[in-house]
Design a protein around this motif. Structure first.
Motif, PDB file in Angstrom:
ATOM      1  N   MET A  71      43.604  51.516 -32.246  1.00  0.00           N
ATOM      2  CA  MET A  71      42.996  52.195 -33.399  1.00  0.00           C
ATOM      3  C   MET A  71      43.553  53.597 -33.622  1.00  0.00           C
ATOM      4  O   MET A  71      42.981  54.389 -34.360  1.00  0.00           O
ATOM      5  N   GLU A  72      44.677  53.924 -32.979  1.00  0.00           N
ATOM      6  CA  GLU A  72      45.315  55.218 -33.244  1.00  0.00           C
ATOM      7  C   GLU A  72      45.870  55.247 -34.665  1.00  0.00           C
ATOM      8  O   GLU A  72      46.272  54.217 -35.185  1.00  0.00           O
ATOM      9  N   PRO A  73      45.861  56.380 -35.329  1.00  0.00           N
ATOM     10  CA  PRO A  73      45.478  57.701 -34.832  1.00  0.00           C
ATOM     11  C   PRO A  73      43.996  58.030 -34.980  1.00  0.00           C
ATOM     12  O   PRO A  73      43.561  59.094 -34.542  1.00  0.00           O
ATOM     13  N   THR A  74      43.225  57.134 -35.578  1.00  0.00           N
ATOM     14  CA  THR A  74      41.800  57.421 -35.807  1.00  0.00           C
ATOM     15  C   THR A  74      41.063  57.606 -34.493  1.00  0.00           C
ATOM     16  O   THR A  74      40.294  58.564 -34.328  1.00  0.00           O
ATOM     17  N   LEU A  75      41.279  56.698 -33.547  1.00  0.00           N
ATOM     18  CA  LEU A  75      40.645  56.758 -32.233  1.00  0.00           C
ATOM     19  C   LEU A  75      41.721  56.757 -31.158  1.00  0.00           C
ATOM     20  O   LEU A  75      42.674  55.971 -31.239  1.00  0.00           O
ATOM     21  N   GLN A  76      41.558  57.637 -30.180  1.00  0.00           N
ATOM     22  CA  GLN A  76      42.519  57.765 -29.101  1.00  0.00           C
ATOM     23  C   GLN A  76      42.019  57.044 -27.845  1.00  0.00           C
ATOM     24  O   GLN A  76      40.811  56.851 -27.666  1.00  0.00           O
ATOM     25  N   VAL A  77      42.948  56.656 -26.986  1.00  0.00           N
ATOM     26  CA  VAL A  77      42.577  56.053 -25.705  1.00  0.00           C
ATOM     27  C   VAL A  77      41.702  57.042 -24.928  1.00  0.00           C
ATOM     28  O   VAL A  77      42.049  58.218 -24.789  1.00  0.00           O
ATOM     29  N   GLY A  78      40.560  56.574 -24.441  1.00  0.00           N
ATOM     30  CA  GLY A  78      39.656  57.436 -23.691  1.00  0.00           C
ATOM     31  C   GLY A  78      38.566  58.073 -24.521  1.00  0.00           C
ATOM     32  O   GLY A  78      37.620  58.658 -23.965  1.00  0.00           O
ATOM     33  N   ASP A  79      38.666  57.992 -25.852  1.00  0.00           N
ATOM     34  CA  ASP A  79      37.567  58.485 -26.694  1.00  0.00           C
ATOM     35  C   ASP A  79      36.294  57.714 -26.380  1.00  0.00           C
ATOM     36  O   ASP A  79      36.332  56.498 -26.142  1.00  0.00           O
ATOM     37  N   ARG A  80      35.185  58.432 -26.400  1.00  0.00           N
ATOM     38  CA  ARG A  80      33.883  57.773 -26.318  1.00  0.00           C
ATOM     39  C   ARG A  80      33.215  57.901 -27.684  1.00  0.00           C
ATOM     40  O   ARG A  80      32.801  58.984 -28.067  1.00  0.00           O
ATOM     41  N   ILE A  81      33.182  56.779 -28.371  1.00  0.00           N
ATOM     42  CA  ILE A  81      32.591  56.782 -29.698  1.00  0.00           C
ATOM     43  C   ILE A  81      31.119  56.409 -29.590  1.00  0.00           C
ATOM     44  O   ILE A  81      30.696  55.732 -28.636  1.00  0.00           O
ATOM     45  N   LEU A  82      30.331  56.865 -30.542  1.00  0.00           N
ATOM     46  CA  LEU A  82      28.910  56.538 -30.583  1.00  0.00           C
ATOM     47  C   LEU A  82      28.704  55.494 -31.670  1.00  0.00           C
ATOM     48  O   LEU A  82      28.979  55.736 -32.844  1.00  0.00           O
ATOM     49  N   VAL A  83      28.241  54.321 -31.244  1.00  0.00           N
ATOM     50  CA  VAL A  83      28.111  53.174 -32.137  1.00  0.00           C
ATOM     51  C   VAL A  83      26.682  53.106 -32.663  1.00  0.00           C
ATOM     52  O   VAL A  83      25.723  52.962 -31.893  1.00  0.00           O
ATOM     53  N   ASN A  84      26.563  53.227 -33.968  1.00  0.00           N
ATOM     54  CA  ASN A  84      25.255  53.204 -34.627  1.00  0.00           C
ATOM     55  C   ASN A  84      24.794  51.756 -34.784  1.00  0.00           C
ATOM     56  O   ASN A  84      25.300  51.020 -35.633  1.00  0.00           O
ATOM     57  N   LYS A  85      23.803  51.362 -33.966  1.00  0.00           N
ATOM     58  CA  LYS A  85      23.330  49.983 -33.998  1.00  0.00           C
ATOM     59  C   LYS A  85      22.289  49.736 -35.088  1.00  0.00           C
ATOM     60  O   LYS A  85      21.890  48.594 -35.313  1.00  0.00           O
ATOM     61  N   LEU A  86      21.871  50.795 -35.756  1.00  0.00           N
ATOM     62  CA  LEU A  86      20.907  50.639 -36.848  1.00  0.00           C
ATOM     63  C   LEU A  86      21.592  50.555 -38.211  1.00  0.00           C
ATOM     64  O   LEU A  86      20.929  50.343 -39.221  1.00  0.00           O
ATOM     65  N   ALA A  87      22.922  50.721 -38.222  1.00  0.00           N
ATOM     66  CA  ALA A  87      23.653  50.791 -39.492  1.00  0.00           C
ATOM     67  C   ALA A  87      23.481  49.532 -40.326  1.00  0.00           C
ATOM     68  O   ALA A  87      23.431  49.598 -41.566  1.00  0.00           O
ATOM     69  N   TYR A  88      23.397  48.360 -39.671  1.00  0.00           N
ATOM     70  CA  TYR A  88      23.320  47.093 -40.408  1.00  0.00           C
ATOM     71  C   TYR A  88      22.034  46.329 -40.085  1.00  0.00           C
ATOM     72  O   TYR A  88      21.971  45.120 -40.251  1.00  0.00           O
TER      73      TYR A  88
END
Length: 276
Positions: free
Chosen positions: A87-104
């Motif tokens: 997913m580079e360049p948007t997300l880099q290896v080692g990034d910790r993203i926060l996944v919104n489980k209420l979005a859908y």
């Protein structure tokens, strides 16, 4: 008789009795535990003085916090460790993203351009990988807190087509198009083509066509066209939307949105199978 001497003796003895009584009153009070050397001011065994929490209370508080974090991660917001460069360049290896489980959760569905985390069982992977149930449970708990890599079945990709869309690559100018409209994919890794693999597919209803931003390094819907499921991901397999980058500190930000699909209309050619 010397009355003055008698008064003096009486006064002296009274003073001594008063001092003795004061000493008894001000001295330490001894209760039933006097024989064991423990005064009433000492705390019973197992309690620490001054109201300091015992190790048991500390352990219970720690356990309660852990349970709360796991529940919060399971139902609301889950950290997700990005394990690859797909997913580079948007997300880099080692990034910790926060996944919104209420979005859908309340009627909304993934839209074109959303970065989503999903369970690829049945689409990207045909079977659940076997493993030790105990170590698997510990790994799942660590992954839920963003402390370990995600399960082998979990993937993060960008939604390029939703149910009913016709997604084609590539046109004469080497562009990807959705429903006949060329898409300017500025989020794609610099130097990558939209796809080295040509395809023309109509996305079945209730599913998603997903691709990585680093197209030359991403195994995505294109790689599973000839397999059961056709490379599309059922909407119910989506875990949530990646909304924020929470770690490392230098990358604290929201996951950038894109307007690349704003001009794309709904496809009116009807749903069906992929072609070629």
């Amino acid at each position: 008789m010397d009355t003055e001497a008698q008064h003096t003796e009486r006064d002296r003895s009274s003073g001594e009795e008063e001092r003795s009584r004061s000493a008894r009153v001000s001295g330490p009070e001894k209760g039933p535990d006097a024989a064991s050397g423990q005064t009433s001011e000492q705390a019973p065994d197992g309690d620490e003085p001054g109201g300091v929490l015992t190790w048991r209370r500390t352990g219970l508080i720690g356990l309660a916090c852990m349970v709360f974090l796991l529940l919060f991660s399971h139902f609301v917001l889950q950290p997700f460790l990005v394990p690859s460069s797909s997913m580079e360049p948007t997300l880099q290896v080692g990034d910790r993203i926060l996944v919104n489980k209420l979005a859908y959760r309340f009627g909304d569905e993934p839209r074109r351009g959303d970065v989503v985390v999903f369970d690829g069982t049945g689409s990207f992977l045909q079977e659940q990988p076997a493993g030790n149930p105990v170590t698997g449970l510990l790994h799942d708990a660590a992954a839920a807190l963003g402390l370990a890599e995600p399960d082998e079945t979990d993937f993060v990709k960008r939604v390029v087509g939703t149910g009913g869309d016709r997604v084609v690559c590539c046109d004469k100018k080497g562009r990807l198009s959705v429903n006949g409209v060329p898409v300017s994919e500025r989020y794609v890794m610099l130097g990558d083509r939209p796809s080295n693999v040509p395809f023309d597919i109509v996305v079945p209803d209730g599913t998603l066509w997903v691709m990585g931003d680093h197209r030359s390094q991403s195994s995505d819907s294109r790689d599973h066209l000839g397999q059961p499921g056709g490379g599309v991901v059922p909407v119910e397999q989506v875990i949530g939307r990646a909304d924020w980058i929470g770690w490392p500190v230098g990358r604290w930000t929201t996951v950038p949105e894109t307007d690349a699909f704003d001009a794309v209309p709904d496809w009116t050619g009807g749903a069906g199978h992929g072609h070629g």
